[in-house]
Motif scaffolding. Sequence first.
Motif, PDB file in Angstrom:
ATOM      1  N   PRO A 183       0.648  -1.106   0.065  1.00  0.00           N
ATOM      2  CA  PRO A 183      -0.065  -0.034  -0.018  1.00  0.00           C
ATOM      3  C   PRO A 183       0.792   1.268   0.130  1.00  0.00           C
ATOM      4  N   TRP A 184       1.958   1.209   0.567  1.00  0.00           N
ATOM      5  CA  TRP A 184       2.956   2.398   0.605  1.00  0.00           C
ATOM      6  C   TRP A 184       3.268   3.121  -0.614  1.00  0.00           C
ATOM      7  N   ASP A 185       3.315   2.085  -1.828  1.00  0.00           N
ATOM      8  CA  ASP A 185       3.289   2.716  -3.104  1.00  0.00           C
ATOM      9  C   ASP A 185       2.268   3.534  -3.735  1.00  0.00           C
ATOM     10  N   ALA A 186       1.037   3.358  -3.056  1.00  0.00           N
ATOM     11  CA  ALA A 186      -0.031   4.054  -3.602  1.00  0.00           C
ATOM     12  C   ALA A 186      -0.515   5.275  -2.867  1.00  0.00           C
ATOM     13  N   VAL A 187       0.210   5.292  -1.639  1.00  0.00           N
ATOM     14  CA  VAL A 187      -0.201   6.533  -1.055  1.00  0.00           C
ATOM     15  C   VAL A 187      -0.070   7.855  -1.440  1.00  0.00           C
ATOM     16  N   VAL A 188       0.971   8.051  -2.170  1.00  0.00           N
ATOM     17  CA  VAL A 188       0.853   9.524  -2.926  1.00  0.00           C
ATOM     18  C   VAL A 188      -0.172   9.766  -3.879  1.00  0.00           C
ATOM     19  N   HIS A 189      -0.601   8.395  -4.508  1.00  0.00           N
ATOM     20  CA  HIS A 189      -1.525   8.331  -5.671  1.00  0.00           C
ATOM     21  C   HIS A 189      -2.836   8.644  -4.847  1.00  0.00           C
ATOM     22  N   ALA A 190      -3.045   7.962  -3.770  1.00  0.00           N
ATOM     23  CA  ALA A 190      -4.266   8.424  -2.770  1.00  0.00           C
ATOM     24  C   ALA A 190      -4.480   9.575  -2.523  1.00  0.00           C
ATOM     25  N   LYS A 191      -3.163  10.350  -2.133  1.00  0.00           N
ATOM     26  CA  LYS A 191      -3.408  11.552  -1.970  1.00  0.00           C
ATOM     27  C   LYS A 191      -3.894  12.400  -3.045  1.00  0.00           C
ATOM     28  N   ASN A 192      -3.197  12.452  -4.098  1.00  0.00           N
ATOM     29  CA  ASN A 192      -3.803  13.161  -5.440  1.00  0.00           C
ATOM     30  C   ASN A 192      -5.307  12.939  -5.493  1.00  0.00           C
ATOM     31  N   ALA A 193      -5.840  11.641  -5.280  1.00  0.00           N
ATOM     32  CA  ALA A 193      -7.267  11.568  -5.503  1.00  0.00           C
ATOM     33  C   ALA A 193      -8.311  12.120  -4.516  1.00  0.00           C
ATOM     34  N   GLN A 211       4.965  -4.331   7.190  1.00  0.00           N
ATOM     35  CA  GLN A 211       4.343  -3.531   6.326  1.00  0.00           C
ATOM     36  C   GLN A 211       3.436  -2.491   6.882  1.00  0.00           C
ATOM     37  N   VAL A 212       3.112  -2.473   8.081  1.00  0.00           N
ATOM     38  CA  VAL A 212       2.515  -1.366   8.675  1.00  0.00           C
ATOM     39  C   VAL A 212       3.560  -0.054   8.739  1.00  0.00           C
ATOM     40  N   LEU A 213       4.518  -0.493   9.378  1.00  0.00           N
ATOM     41  CA  LEU A 213       5.735   0.316   9.399  1.00  0.00           C
ATOM     42  C   LEU A 213       6.247   1.283   8.156  1.00  0.00           C
ATOM     43  N   ARG A 214       6.124   0.418   6.963  1.00  0.00           N
ATOM     44  CA  ARG A 214       6.467   1.104   5.852  1.00  0.00           C
ATOM     45  C   ARG A 214       5.407   2.138   5.419  1.00  0.00           C
ATOM     46  N   THR A 215       4.045   1.692   5.602  1.00  0.00           N
ATOM     47  CA  THR A 215       2.987   2.196   5.614  1.00  0.00           C
ATOM     48  C   THR A 215       2.854   3.673   6.306  1.00  0.00           C
ATOM     49  N   VAL A 216       3.269   3.652   7.549  1.00  0.00           N
ATOM     50  CA  VAL A 216       3.285   4.636   8.361  1.00  0.00           C
ATOM     51  C   VAL A 216       4.099   5.727   7.691  1.00  0.00           C
ATOM     52  N   ALA A 218       5.245   6.262   4.785  1.00  0.00           N
ATOM     53  CA  ALA A 218       4.878   6.654   3.422  1.00  0.00           C
ATOM     54  C   ALA A 218       4.006   7.947   3.863  1.00  0.00           C
ATOM     55  N   LEU A 219       2.870   7.394   4.835  1.00  0.00           N
ATOM     56  CA  LEU A 219       2.036   8.482   5.289  1.00  0.00           C
ATOM     57  C   LEU A 219       2.452   9.555   6.005  1.00  0.00           C
ATOM     58  N   ASN A 220       3.593   9.622   6.694  1.00  0.00           N
ATOM     59  CA  ASN A 220       4.090  10.634   7.268  1.00  0.00           C
ATOM     60  C   ASN A 220       4.695  11.470   6.396  1.00  0.00           C
ATOM     61  N   GLU A 221       5.560  10.663   5.329  1.00  0.00           N
ATOM     62  CA  GLU A 221       6.295  11.437   4.424  1.00  0.00           C
ATOM     63  C   GLU A 221       5.237  12.351   3.233  1.00  0.00           C
ATOM     64  N   ALA A 222       3.900  11.832   3.157  1.00  0.00           N
ATOM     65  CA  ALA A 222       3.061  12.470   2.207  1.00  0.00           C
ATOM     66  C   ALA A 222       2.113  13.456   3.112  1.00  0.00           C
ATOM     67  N   PHE A 224       0.244  13.191   5.733  1.00  0.00           N
ATOM     68  CA  PHE A 224      -0.928  12.654   6.584  1.00  0.00           C
ATOM     69  C   PHE A 224      -0.829  12.858   8.150  1.00  0.00           C
ATOM     70  N   THR A 225      -1.816  12.705   8.927  1.00  0.00           N
ATOM     71  CA  THR A 225      -1.758  13.070  10.252  1.00  0.00           C
ATOM     72  C   THR A 225      -2.713  12.218  11.115  1.00  0.00           C
ATOM     73  N   ASP A 226      -2.712  12.281  12.399  1.00  0.00           N
ATOM     74  CA  ASP A 226      -3.501  11.302  13.157  1.00  0.00           C
ATOM     75  C   ASP A 226      -3.366   9.881  12.732  1.00  0.00           C
ATOM     76  N   ILE A 227      -2.117   9.403  12.624  1.00  0.00           N
ATOM     77  CA  ILE A 227      -1.952   8.221  12.250  1.00  0.00           C
ATOM     78  C   ILE A 227      -2.244   7.208  13.309  1.00  0.00           C
ATOM     79  N   ALA A 228      -2.921   6.012  12.902  1.00  0.00           N
ATOM     80  CA  ALA A 228      -3.419   5.347  14.323  1.00  0.00           C
ATOM     81  C   ALA A 228      -3.595   3.875  13.671  1.00  0.00           C
ATOM     82  N   MET A 229      -3.093   2.833  14.512  1.00  0.00           N
ATOM     83  CA  MET A 229      -3.151   1.603  13.985  1.00  0.00           C
ATOM     84  C   MET A 229      -4.220   0.649  14.957  1.00  0.00           C
ATOM     85  N   TYR A 230      -5.145  -0.129  14.319  1.00  0.00           N
ATOM     86  CA  TYR A 230      -5.949  -1.072  15.184  1.00  0.00           C
ATOM     87  C   TYR A 230      -5.940  -2.298  14.852  1.00  0.00           C
ATOM     88  N   GLU A 231      -6.288  -3.392  15.438  1.00  0.00           N
ATOM     89  CA  GLU A 231      -6.576  -4.495  15.117  1.00  0.00           C
ATOM     90  C   GLU A 231      -7.816  -4.984  15.574  1.00  0.00           C
TER      91      GLU A 231
END
Length: 361
Positions: A183-193, A211-216, A218-222, A224-231
């Motif tokens: 998903p981290w590869d799609a985060v910047v594209h998601a931001k555009n949309a 995978q969660v850490l790589r996504t976090v 990518a979200l930080n770099e793009a 995004f705020t209020d990043i939270a993880m749940y199970e």
Amino acid sequence: MWSTARTVAAGDIVIIWQTRESVQPLLITPGKDFNSKFGFYPHSDLIGVPYGSKVGSRNGKGFIHLLRPTPELWTMALPHRTQILYIADISFITSWLDIKPGSKVIEAGTGSGSFSHSVARTVGARGHLWSYEFHEARANKARQEFSDHGLADIITLTHRNVCKDGFTVTNTVDSVFLDLPAPWDAVVHAKNAMRKDCTSRICCFSPCMEQVLRTVNALNEAGFTDIAMYEVLIRPHEVNEITIPKLDDIVTKLKQSEQKREEKRLRQIANAGKRKREGSSENAVENGENKKAKTDGANVTELHRTSELESTSTSAKGVGPQALQGADDSASVNGAKAVYEVRGHTSYLTFARLAPIADEA
Ligand code: SAM
């Protein structure tokens, strides 16, 4: 199109519920038969039957239930082409992403369409779901299903690799859901949309922490705020009826058992005296004195114990139990016990918000 009629008609897709583990869709086609270990059912027998009915088999081997499809039942019954999202995760994601009637949503990938059906119902005709799948055969199959289920106007399915080519809309959607291996590869594209005139939201579904850490990241770099993880785990609660005995019954039982013990004790004393009397005539007079003394003692003890018991029961009636006694006469309540250990990890859900950009607000 999933029927909204009261009764089953030729051409309907119905959900055949046999057991909790055996739920499947069936296209009602006159001339065909449905066969299972629960019996034999010509489709023509099912036409005209009200949805929700229990139907017995022609050969008397069992019965099935005929249910109207819903997204929840579809998730239980759909043909699996991939791993799918189940209702616990779907409902949590829908709620956190604030998906509601009229929402505009992106999902990637489409997979078996489990999440898509729930979102399509939630956003309704005023909203829209853009769904992306890079496996062509899967994309075609899901597109056909969406059309068969009357969702073609609500869901636009595009065959593409979103990590490489991004999405087909810009500054449009309220929320994005990514169920992808990277998903981290799609985060910047998601931001555009995503919309920039108000807060928009994203969720990434990943099975492992790396995978969660790589996504976090990518979200930080793009930005995004209020990043939270749940199970999401389902914890079953065992509900049982607990019988509460009435206070008077408890007191009566205590009195009865006390009385029995006392009777036994007095019998033992009487028997011991009898044995002594019979055994030694020489000391008869002396024995008689002893017996009298013991018996008198026993009577004293008996009196003492009885008054103790009376005072116990009186205080039990008079104090706290008033609440119990006065509440009502019902003798049972429902109590729940949570199962301590919960198994069944599916994935971690990483959420984040994209704050509105001042210029575009
Ligand atoms: N959420 C779906 C559901 O509830 O049925 C299941 C999604 S499935 C686990 C993941 C899907 O993503 C697969 O069908 C796969 O082909 C697709 N996929 C993987 N990488 C992709 C990419 N880069 N672009 C688009 N789809 C992709």
